[in-house]
Design a protein around this motif. Structure first.
Motif, PDB file in Angstrom:
ATOM      1  N   ALA A  95       0.862  -1.185   0.000  1.00  0.00           N
ATOM      2  CA  ALA A  95       0.000   0.000   0.000  1.00  0.00           C
ATOM      3  C   ALA A  95       0.897   1.234   0.000  1.00  0.00           C
ATOM      4  O   ALA A  95       2.032   1.187   0.484  1.00  0.00           O
ATOM      5  CB  ALA A  95      -0.914   0.014   1.216  1.00  0.00           C
ATOM      6  N   ALA A  96       0.372   2.326  -0.541  1.00  0.00           N
ATOM      7  CA  ALA A  96       1.130   3.579  -0.593  1.00  0.00           C
ATOM      8  C   ALA A  96       0.183   4.740  -0.348  1.00  0.00           C
ATOM      9  O   ALA A  96      -0.990   4.684  -0.726  1.00  0.00           O
ATOM     10  CB  ALA A  96       1.818   3.723  -1.944  1.00  0.00           C
ATOM     11  N   TYR A  97       0.719   5.789   0.276  1.00  0.00           N
ATOM     12  CA  TYR A  97      -0.068   6.966   0.629  1.00  0.00           C
ATOM     13  C   TYR A  97       0.740   8.224   0.362  1.00  0.00           C
ATOM     14  O   TYR A  97       1.908   8.305   0.728  1.00  0.00           O
ATOM     15  CB  TYR A  97      -0.428   6.954   2.120  1.00  0.00           C
ATOM     16  N   GLY A  98       0.099   9.224  -0.224  1.00  0.00           N
ATOM     17  CA  GLY A  98       0.697  10.545  -0.330  1.00  0.00           C
ATOM     18  C   GLY A  98       1.767  10.662  -1.399  1.00  0.00           C
ATOM     19  O   GLY A  98       2.044   9.735  -2.151  1.00  0.00           O
ATOM     20  N   ASP A  99       2.351  11.856  -1.418  1.00  0.00           N
ATOM     21  CA  ASP A  99       3.395  12.174  -2.388  1.00  0.00           C
ATOM     22  C   ASP A  99       4.369  13.137  -1.724  1.00  0.00           C
ATOM     23  O   ASP A  99       3.970  14.257  -1.422  1.00  0.00           O
ATOM     24  CB  ASP A  99       2.775  12.804  -3.639  1.00  0.00           C
ATOM     25  N   PRO A 100       5.584  12.745  -1.426  1.00  0.00           N
ATOM     26  CA  PRO A 100       6.180  11.459  -1.720  1.00  0.00           C
ATOM     27  C   PRO A 100       5.488  10.349  -0.930  1.00  0.00           C
ATOM     28  O   PRO A 100       4.920  10.586   0.138  1.00  0.00           O
ATOM     29  CB  PRO A 100       7.634  11.623  -1.307  1.00  0.00           C
ATOM     30  N   ALA A 101       5.537   9.153  -1.468  1.00  0.00           N
ATOM     31  CA  ALA A 101       4.739   8.052  -0.932  1.00  0.00           C
ATOM     32  C   ALA A 101       5.312   7.471   0.359  1.00  0.00           C
ATOM     33  O   ALA A 101       6.495   7.163   0.452  1.00  0.00           O
ATOM     34  CB  ALA A 101       4.608   6.961  -1.972  1.00  0.00           C
ATOM     35  N   ILE A 102       4.428   7.340   1.331  1.00  0.00           N
ATOM     36  CA  ILE A 102       4.684   6.516   2.513  1.00  0.00           C
ATOM     37  C   ILE A 102       4.200   5.136   2.094  1.00  0.00           C
ATOM     38  O   ILE A 102       3.065   4.989   1.628  1.00  0.00           O
ATOM     39  CB  ILE A 102       3.892   7.022   3.729  1.00  0.00           C
ATOM     40  N   THR A 103       5.055   4.116   2.210  1.00  0.00           N
ATOM     41  CA  THR A 103       4.676   2.790   1.738  1.00  0.00           C
ATOM     42  C   THR A 103       4.610   1.780   2.871  1.00  0.00           C
ATOM     43  O   THR A 103       5.319   1.910   3.879  1.00  0.00           O
ATOM     44  CB  THR A 103       5.656   2.275   0.668  1.00  0.00           C
ATOM     45  N   LEU A 104       3.756   0.794   2.686  1.00  0.00           N
ATOM     46  CA  LEU A 104       3.665  -0.351   3.585  1.00  0.00           C
ATOM     47  C   LEU A 104       3.833  -1.585   2.723  1.00  0.00           C
ATOM     48  O   LEU A 104       3.139  -1.732   1.704  1.00  0.00           O
ATOM     49  CB  LEU A 104       2.313  -0.392   4.295  1.00  0.00           C
ATOM     50  N   ALA A 105       4.764  -2.450   3.111  1.00  0.00           N
ATOM     51  CA  ALA A 105       4.999  -3.709   2.410  1.00  0.00           C
ATOM     52  C   ALA A 105       4.841  -4.842   3.412  1.00  0.00           C
ATOM     53  O   ALA A 105       5.502  -4.858   4.450  1.00  0.00           O
ATOM     54  CB  ALA A 105       6.396  -3.720   1.795  1.00  0.00           C
ATOM     55  N   CYS A 106       3.962  -5.779   3.088  1.00  0.00           N
ATOM     56  CA  CYS A 106       3.700  -6.916   3.968  1.00  0.00           C
ATOM     57  C   CYS A 106       4.385  -8.144   3.376  1.00  0.00           C
ATOM     58  O   CYS A 106       4.322  -8.371   2.168  1.00  0.00           O
ATOM     59  CB  CYS A 106       2.191  -7.132   4.075  1.00  0.00           C
ATOM     60  N   GLY A 107       5.033  -8.932   4.243  1.00  0.00           N
ATOM     61  CA  GLY A 107       5.679 -10.152   3.787  1.00  0.00           C
ATOM     62  C   GLY A 107       7.114  -9.964   3.357  1.00  0.00           C
ATOM     63  O   GLY A 107       7.651 -10.773   2.606  1.00  0.00           O
ATOM     64  N   VAL A 108       7.722  -8.901   3.836  1.00  0.00           N
ATOM     65  CA  VAL A 108       9.145  -8.684   3.513  1.00  0.00           C
ATOM     66  C   VAL A 108       9.993  -9.597   4.401  1.00  0.00           C
ATOM     67  O   VAL A 108       9.523 -10.094   5.432  1.00  0.00           O
ATOM     68  CB  VAL A 108       9.555  -7.200   3.717  1.00  0.00           C
ATOM     69  N   PRO A 109      11.246  -9.828   4.031  1.00  0.00           N
ATOM     70  CA  PRO A 109      12.115 -10.640   4.892  1.00  0.00           C
ATOM     71  C   PRO A 109      12.286  -9.981   6.272  1.00  0.00           C
ATOM     72  O   PRO A 109      12.337  -8.759   6.378  1.00  0.00           O
ATOM     73  CB  PRO A 109      13.441 -10.681   4.135  1.00  0.00           C
ATOM     74  N   ALA A 110      12.386 -10.807   7.276  1.00  0.00           N
ATOM     75  CA  ALA A 110      12.597 -10.303   8.640  1.00  0.00           C
ATOM     76  C   ALA A 110      13.943  -9.592   8.710  1.00  0.00           C
ATOM     77  O   ALA A 110      14.919 -10.047   8.097  1.00  0.00           O
ATOM     78  CB  ALA A 110      12.548 -11.444   9.639  1.00  0.00           C
ATOM     79  N   THR A 139      10.401  -1.576  10.522  1.00  0.00           N
ATOM     80  CA  THR A 139      10.055  -2.958  10.217  1.00  0.00           C
ATOM     81  C   THR A 139       9.596  -3.644  11.494  1.00  0.00           C
ATOM     82  O   THR A 139      10.272  -3.545  12.527  1.00  0.00           O
ATOM     83  CB  THR A 139      11.274  -3.704   9.619  1.00  0.00           C
ATOM     84  N   THR A 140       8.464  -4.342  11.406  1.00  0.00           N
ATOM     85  CA  THR A 140       7.980  -5.052  12.587  1.00  0.00           C
ATOM     86  C   THR A 140       8.925  -6.194  12.913  1.00  0.00           C
ATOM     87  O   THR A 140       9.491  -6.827  12.014  1.00  0.00           O
ATOM     88  CB  THR A 140       6.557  -5.611  12.382  1.00  0.00           C
ATOM     89  N   VAL A 141       9.097  -6.453  14.202  1.00  0.00           N
ATOM     90  CA  VAL A 141       9.959  -7.553  14.632  1.00  0.00           C
ATOM     91  C   VAL A 141       9.227  -8.513  15.560  1.00  0.00           C
ATOM     92  O   VAL A 141       9.833  -9.448  16.065  1.00  0.00           O
ATOM     93  CB  VAL A 141      11.247  -7.015  15.317  1.00  0.00           C
ATOM     94  N   ARG A 143       5.938  -9.867  14.720  1.00  0.00           N
ATOM     95  CA  ARG A 143       4.779 -10.394  13.998  1.00  0.00           C
ATOM     96  C   ARG A 143       5.127 -11.645  13.213  1.00  0.00           C
ATOM     97  O   ARG A 143       6.257 -11.823  12.756  1.00  0.00           O
ATOM     98  CB  ARG A 143       4.212  -9.342  13.035  1.00  0.00           C
ATOM     99  N   GLU A 144       4.138 -12.499  13.034  1.00  0.00           N
ATOM    100  CA  GLU A 144       4.295 -13.729  12.271  1.00  0.00           C
ATOM    101  C   GLU A 144       4.727 -13.436  10.836  1.00  0.00           C
ATOM    102  O   GLU A 144       5.498 -14.180  10.240  1.00  0.00           O
ATOM    103  CB  GLU A 144       2.967 -14.492  12.294  1.00  0.00           C
ATOM    104  N   VAL A 145       4.209 -12.386  10.264  1.00  0.00           N
ATOM    105  CA  VAL A 145       4.615 -11.916   8.936  1.00  0.00           C
ATOM    106  C   VAL A 145       5.192 -10.509   9.130  1.00  0.00           C
ATOM    107  O   VAL A 145       4.595  -9.676   9.805  1.00  0.00           O
ATOM    108  CB  VAL A 145       3.409 -11.881   7.964  1.00  0.00           C
ATOM    109  N   THR A 146       6.329 -10.262   8.538  1.00  0.00           N
ATOM    110  CA  THR A 146       7.021  -8.983   8.718  1.00  0.00           C
ATOM    111  C   THR A 146       6.384  -7.901   7.847  1.00  0.00           C
ATOM    112  O   THR A 146       6.088  -8.126   6.675  1.00  0.00           O
ATOM    113  CB  THR A 146       8.514  -9.143   8.378  1.00  0.00           C
ATOM    114  N   ILE A 147       6.200  -6.727   8.443  1.00  0.00           N
ATOM    115  CA  ILE A 147       5.623  -5.574   7.753  1.00  0.00           C
ATOM    116  C   ILE A 147       6.635  -4.448   7.810  1.00  0.00           C
ATOM    117  O   ILE A 147       7.247  -4.195   8.853  1.00  0.00           O
ATOM    118  CB  ILE A 147       4.298  -5.146   8.413  1.00  0.00           C
ATOM    119  N   GLN A 148       6.793  -3.759   6.685  1.00  0.00           N
ATOM    120  CA  GLN A 148       7.762  -2.670   6.615  1.00  0.00           C
ATOM    121  C   GLN A 148       7.059  -1.387   6.153  1.00  0.00           C
ATOM    122  O   GLN A 148       6.335  -1.397   5.160  1.00  0.00           O
ATOM    123  CB  GLN A 148       8.865  -3.045   5.623  1.00  0.00           C
ATOM    124  N   VAL A 149       7.297  -0.315   6.886  1.00  0.00           N
ATOM    125  CA  VAL A 149       6.748   0.992   6.533  1.00  0.00           C
ATOM    126  C   VAL A 149       7.929   1.912   6.243  1.00  0.00           C
ATOM    127  O   VAL A 149       8.841   2.033   7.065  1.00  0.00           O
ATOM    128  CB  VAL A 149       5.872   1.566   7.668  1.00  0.00           C
TER     129      VAL A 149
END
Length: 187
Positions: A95-110, A139-141, A143-149
């Protein structure tokens, strides 16, 4: 008029006048038209690009795919006054928001980081952050699945932008059975 009648009249007047003033003031207050109320302040969307934000989409396991889809279904349509934007890949995990974009990526490597690095507990989600010249990557540390903002440098207080995702993360992505040290209060 005798003296006792005169005193009674003065006493009645002394009580009646203040009471009459109070009644008049209360009547004005109670029956006066309401002042027009100001319209609630609405935050107009910030001007921004509407083009898709370039993001990668790593292959996810079936479990990660399910959790990421659940997470994305709970994300807000806007972060403050930054509207959600399309992404070039991984609409079920990015997901992405705004400009410049704030991004969220789910399922990235820990993330891998020294145990001496600090982690931040932001609204019951535990994050590790890395500051780069262009952005702060959280980056979440826990959670079962890693999320990166990723929050570009042009935004102040990167953690305050990431914290908006805490409730959707808590609701959709289970916490690790053994989170890293420093994440004791995560949900």
């Amino acid at each position: 008029m005798d003296r006792s009648t005169r005193q009674a009249a003065l006493l009645a007047t002394a009580v009646a006048i203040p009471l009459a003033v109070i009644v008049v003031l209360l009547s004005f207050w109670r029956f006066s038209p309401d002042e027009p109320k100001a319209a609630p302040a609405t935050s107009a969307p910030a001007p921004q690009a509407t083009t898709p934000v370039t993001m990668t989409a790593p292959t996810l396991s079936p479990r990660a795919t399910t959790l990421c889809r659940a997470l994305l279904s709970q994300l807000p349509q806007a972060l403050r006054d930054r509207a959600q934007r399309p992404v070039t890949a991984g609409t079920e995990q990015n997901a992405a928001y705004g400009d410049p974009a704030i991004t969220l990526a789910c399922g990235v490597p820990a993330p891998t980081f020294p145990q001496t690095d600090l982690v931040s507990l932001l609204d019951k989600v535990c994050w590790h952050d890395v500051v780069t010249p262009d952005a702060t990557v959280l980056t979440t540390v826990d959670r079962e699945v890693t999320i990166q903002v990723t929050v570009p440098k042009s935004y102040e207080a990167a953690g305050q932008w990431a914290i908006v995702f805490s409730n959707p993360i808590i609701e959709t992505v289970p916490k690790l059975a053994t989170p890293p040290a420093g994440c004791a209060g995560s949900a």
